[in-house]
Design an enzyme around this catalytic site. Structure first.
Site, PDB file in Angstrom:
ATOM      1  N   HIS A 237      -8.425  -4.769  17.149  1.00  0.00           N
ATOM      2  CA  HIS A 237      -8.270  -3.362  16.746  1.00  0.00           C
ATOM      3  C   HIS A 237      -9.587  -2.925  16.104  1.00  0.00           C
ATOM      4  O   HIS A 237      -9.725  -2.791  14.899  1.00  0.00           O
ATOM      5  CB  HIS A 237      -7.109  -3.221  15.758  1.00  0.00           C
ATOM      6  CG  HIS A 237      -6.982  -1.841  15.192  1.00  0.00           C
ATOM      7  ND1 HIS A 237      -6.706  -0.748  15.983  1.00  0.00           N
ATOM      8  CD2 HIS A 237      -7.117  -1.370  13.930  1.00  0.00           C
ATOM      9  CE1 HIS A 237      -6.673   0.339  15.217  1.00  0.00           C
ATOM     10  NE2 HIS A 237      -6.926  -0.013  13.974  1.00  0.00           N
TER      11      HIS A 237
ATOM     12  N   ASP B 206      -3.602   2.399  19.149  1.00  0.00           N
ATOM     13  CA  ASP B 206      -4.571   2.467  20.249  1.00  0.00           C
ATOM     14  C   ASP B 206      -3.844   2.651  21.580  1.00  0.00           C
ATOM     15  O   ASP B 206      -4.279   3.413  22.443  1.00  0.00           O
ATOM     16  CB  ASP B 206      -5.398   1.170  20.286  1.00  0.00           C
ATOM     17  CG  ASP B 206      -5.973   0.833  18.920  1.00  0.00           C
ATOM     18  OD1 ASP B 206      -6.680   1.672  18.361  1.00  0.00           O
ATOM     19  OD2 ASP B 206      -5.688  -0.261  18.401  1.00  0.00           O
TER      20      ASP B 206
ATOM     21  N   GLY C 276       0.845  -1.200   0.000  1.00  0.00           N
ATOM     22  CA  GLY C 276       0.000   0.000   0.000  1.00  0.00           C
ATOM     23  C   GLY C 276       0.875   1.243   0.000  1.00  0.00           C
ATOM     24  O   GLY C 276       0.558   2.270   0.598  1.00  0.00           O
TER      25      GLY C 276
ATOM     26  N   ALA D 159       1.719   5.113   4.282  1.00  0.00           N
ATOM     27  CA  ALA D 159       3.080   4.870   3.794  1.00  0.00           C
ATOM     28  C   ALA D 159       3.817   6.190   3.567  1.00  0.00           C
ATOM     29  O   ALA D 159       5.010   6.304   3.850  1.00  0.00           O
ATOM     30  CB  ALA D 159       3.035   4.055   2.498  1.00  0.00           C
TER      31      ALA D 159
END
Length: 334
Positions: A187, A159, A11, A17
């Site tokens: 998550h 988190d 990605g 990224a």
């Protein structure tokens, strides 16, 4: 100078990224004396954008960056990898059920797991970021049977960092003064941010967070929902999902795998639940508190779990078991 390591980011034309690649290239993840070969993978329609990212990385003139390879081919991307950071996934679109999201991503992560199995080093460390991260990670691990399950982890560090930051803001300290918060489970919005074992440094002394705050109703209510729903709040405000903070969390996660956790501190990451002592069913990819040494994680043992925590931990385990079941139905037919 040591031999360069090969690090894949999938990605790679995306916004996470874009915030991540510079930090990997400048030595703040693997160390200032570790050369890196960066491999950037994205889908064919994104190759034009990826070329722009490649040019920018070249223009950064980073001394540790020995080579940058941009590709849409799995056999090139996954070859001889030391680290794979799997950021790319099918994002959830409007009107999409979580089930549809799972189906699309099972396909992607089954292929990537198979590519890891076929081309990567067996010692490769695999970090899954693309959502639903836990189940995507489990899918990839199942599709790469000869790579140890312990080499796979998924990102719940964002988190974890969010939880630390909320406590720090509430107490007027820096987030460095807060340690040992825990993210249990998935998550997703069922994750359980737990500060019952967390400590905060106040006037040079370490105090339990509950004692420091003296506000149990906030800690058991608003604090938890703020962390659980923070991703959605960022999207609502920014009209885009968390990128800078996600990239920072990936760097933290990978750096800790590489160099270990500080003495007396633990961090949260999604890992295989096999043989844990917290009553979480085996064969789930569940976020636990871990310490890391010699690139190997260990679940922190012996933490007392009260009834409030137990209920929250079981709830998120139940969601993960359901996700796994759905994903594996798709896997067997994929």
């Amino acid at each position: 100078m040591s031999e360069p390591i090969r690090v894949l980011v999938t990605g790679a034309a995306g916004q996470i990224a874009y915030s991540l690649l510079y930090s990997i290239g400048n030595g703040s993840v693997f160390g200032k004396d570790q050369p890196v070969i960066l491999v950037l993978l994205d889908i064919t329609p994104m190759m034009g954008v990826l070329d722009g990212v490649l040019m920018e990385l070249q223009d950064c003139a980073l001394p540790l960056l020995k080579d940058v390879i941009a590709t849409d081919k799995e056999d090139i991307a996954f070859k001889d990898l030391d680290v794979a950071i799997l950021v790319g996934s099918m994002p959830r679109r409007d009107g999409m059920e979580r089930k549809d999201l799972l189906k699309a991503n099972v396909k992607i992560f089954k292929c990537q797991g198979a590519a890891l199995e076929k081309y990567a080093k067996k010692s490769v460390k695999v970090i899954v970021v693309g959502n639903p991260a836990n189940t995507n990670c489990l899918t990839a691990a199942k599709s790469a049977p000869s790579i140890p399950k312990e080499n796979f982890s998924c990102l719940t560090r964002l988190d974890h960092n969010r939880a630390k930051a909320q406590i720090a803001l509430k107490l007027g300290v820096t987030s460095d003064d807060v340690k040992n918060v825990i993210i249990w489970g998935n998550h997703s919005s069922t994750q359980y941010p737990d500060v019952s074992h967390a400590k905060v440094k106040l006037q040079g002394k370490e105090v339990g967070v509950y004692d420091a705050l003296k506000d149990d109703s906030w800690l058991k209510g608003e604090f938890i929902t703020t962390v659980q729903q923070r991703g959605a709040a960022v999207i609502k405000a920014r009209k885009l999902s968390s990128a800078m903070s996600a990239a920072k969390a990936i760097c933290d996660h990978v750096r800790d795998i590489w160099f270990g956790t500080p003495e007396g501190e633990f961090v949260s990451m999604g890992i295989i639940s096999d043989g844990n002592s917290y009553g979480v069913p085996d064969d789930l990819l569940y976020s636990f508190p871990v310490t890391i040494k010699n690139k190997t994680w260990k679940i922190v043992e012996g933490l007392t779990i009260n009834d409030f925590s137990r209920e929250k931990m079981d709830l998120t385990a139940k969601e993960l078991a359901e996700e796994k079941e759905t994903a594996f139905e798709f896997l067997s037919s994929a």
